[in-house]
Design a protein around this motif. Structure first.
Motif, PDB file in Angstrom:
ATOM      1  N   UNK A 145       0.809  -1.212   0.000  1.00  0.00           N
ATOM      2  CA  UNK A 145       0.000   0.000   0.000  1.00  0.00           C
ATOM      3  C   UNK A 145       0.841   1.260   0.000  1.00  0.00           C
ATOM      4  N   UNK A 146       0.241   2.339   0.473  1.00  0.00           N
ATOM      5  CA  UNK A 146       0.941   3.622   0.509  1.00  0.00           C
ATOM      6  C   UNK A 146      -0.003   4.763   0.177  1.00  0.00           C
ATOM      7  N   UNK A 147       0.476   5.966   0.392  1.00  0.00           N
ATOM      8  CA  UNK A 147      -0.306   7.164   0.088  1.00  0.00           C
ATOM      9  C   UNK A 147       0.512   8.056  -0.843  1.00  0.00           C
ATOM     10  N   UNK A 148      -0.155   8.685  -1.784  1.00  0.00           N
ATOM     11  CA  UNK A 148       0.545   9.582  -2.686  1.00  0.00           C
ATOM     12  C   UNK A 148      -0.221   9.794  -3.973  1.00  0.00           C
ATOM     13  N   UNK A 149       0.282  10.697  -4.789  1.00  0.00           N
ATOM     14  CA  UNK A 149      -0.368  11.030  -6.051  1.00  0.00           C
ATOM     15  C   UNK A 149       0.346  10.420  -7.249  1.00  0.00           C
TER      16      UNK A 149
END
Length: 353
Positions: free
Chosen positions: A32-36
């Motif tokens: 997973x992860x967060x970002x654009x």
């Protein structure tokens, strides 16, 4: 009915020991992860399809799909694994718990052939027991399965269409406390009162298999489900493929499990049952020995099965015949729509041209 007193069931004691030390493959979606800007999975940035995000890897277990099936089945989301049809779930269980060349499974024939074939492809032994003359579990079967790690019971049974009463299934689960008892409910939408999914919280050695291939009309999408307790699910997730549910399949399946989709399924099941009753009556009038139908098919036995098979071929009707010694005189007819049922019925009531 309350379960017999026994030592707590621990599936880790049945699992292949090397799996207990295995770190599962950490796919990009599992991490997973967060970002654009997503550049962690070697995907293409170009979407050449009208389907959103098809250029990206899907979730291993798409939350929308799992939650939709949880709502439909009444089983907790944490107790559900989506797979490429129930066939993959069969293989996942064998790969998780059976040591090739040492362990075995048990099943009761005549029944769905993939239990034995999947075991054989992994060099896992098969204890093949016979159902009784009326297609029930044989007496004293627990003493005949040896140390089988997994016991497969198809209910309703394919290809006979017969069912085993729920209390008898519960007794079977109790009778094999040291094995995983798998109830294959591929056709359960046609007789939902026989489901044992509500017993999952009572029996930790119970696994239920489901599919969207039959009543939900998604055979080509290949979407199935394994329902089991947390400990079994955790072990299976060690060996499952990184991305077992393609994005288009997940979207099709989630839509099929919506309120509208379930209503459609129920309407179509009722229609299939109605047409199946017409077909069963025609086959009986023709002189066939027709077994009770509890799925979307009926098994009929004929005095001269060769001539019936020829009649079907000459009329362009493709039905299923068998080489099993108990079924050599039988043909299985899947239920279909009214127009096609009319043609089949006409073939057996003498009104065909």
């Amino acid at each position: 009915m309350s379960p017999k007193t026994a030592a707590p069931f621990d599936p880790k004691q049945l699992a292949r020991p090397e799996l207990l030390q295995l770190t599962p493959y950490q796919s990009a979606r599992r991490i997973g992860g967060r970002g654009d800007i997503w550049i962690n999975a070697n995907e293409s940035p170009f979407n050449n399809s009208d389907l959103d995000k098809v250029n990206r890897y899907p979730e291993c277990q798409p939350p929308e799909l799992i939650n939709a099936y949880s709502h439909y089945s009444g089983v907790k989301a944490s107790n559900i694994v989506a797979s490429r049809g129930a066939d993959e779930a069969i293989e996942l269980l064998i790969r998780t718990f059976c040591i090739p060349g040492i362990d075995s499974i048990a099943c009761f024939g005549p029944t769905y052939g993939m239990y034995a074939i999947s075991a054989a492809t992994f060099n896992v032994g098969v204890t093949a027991l016979s159902l009784t003359d009326d297609y029930q579990l044989p007496d004293s079967w627990p003493t005949q399965i040896g140390k089988a790690k997994i016991v497969f019971i198809c209910n309703p049974n394919n290809p006979t269409g017969t069912v085993i009463a729920k209390d008898c299934i519960e007794q079977a689960i109790q009778a094999a406390p040291n094995s995983i008892v798998v109830i294959d409910e591929a056709y359960i939408e046609f007789c939902p009162e026989y489901s044992v999914a509500d017993l999952l919280s009572t029996y930790p050695n119970l696994v239920v298999l489901r599919t969207l291939s039959k009543a939900f009309a998604l055979a080509g999408a290949r979407c199935g489900f394994m329902l089991a307790n947390d400990a079994i699910i955790d072990l299976v997730m060690l060996v499952i493929a990184p991305y077992p549910v393609p994005l288009p399949v997940s979207e099709l399946a989630t839509k099929a499990l919506s309120a509208q989709g379930i209503d459609t399924m129920l309407t179509q099941v009722a229609s299939l049952v109605e047409q199946g009753q017409r077909l069963s009556a025609a086959l009986s009038s023709f002189g066939a020995n027709v077994l009770p139908a509890n799925g979307n098919y009926v098994l009929a036995k004929f005095d001269d099965v060769a001539s019936v098979a020829e009649r079907l071929r000459d009329s362009g009707i493709v039905a299923r015949a068998y080489k099993d010694p108990r079924l050599v005189d039988a043909i299985r007819f899947s239920f279909t729509n009214e127009q096609q049922t009319n043609a089949i019925v006409a073939l057996f009531d003498g009104s065909a041209a």
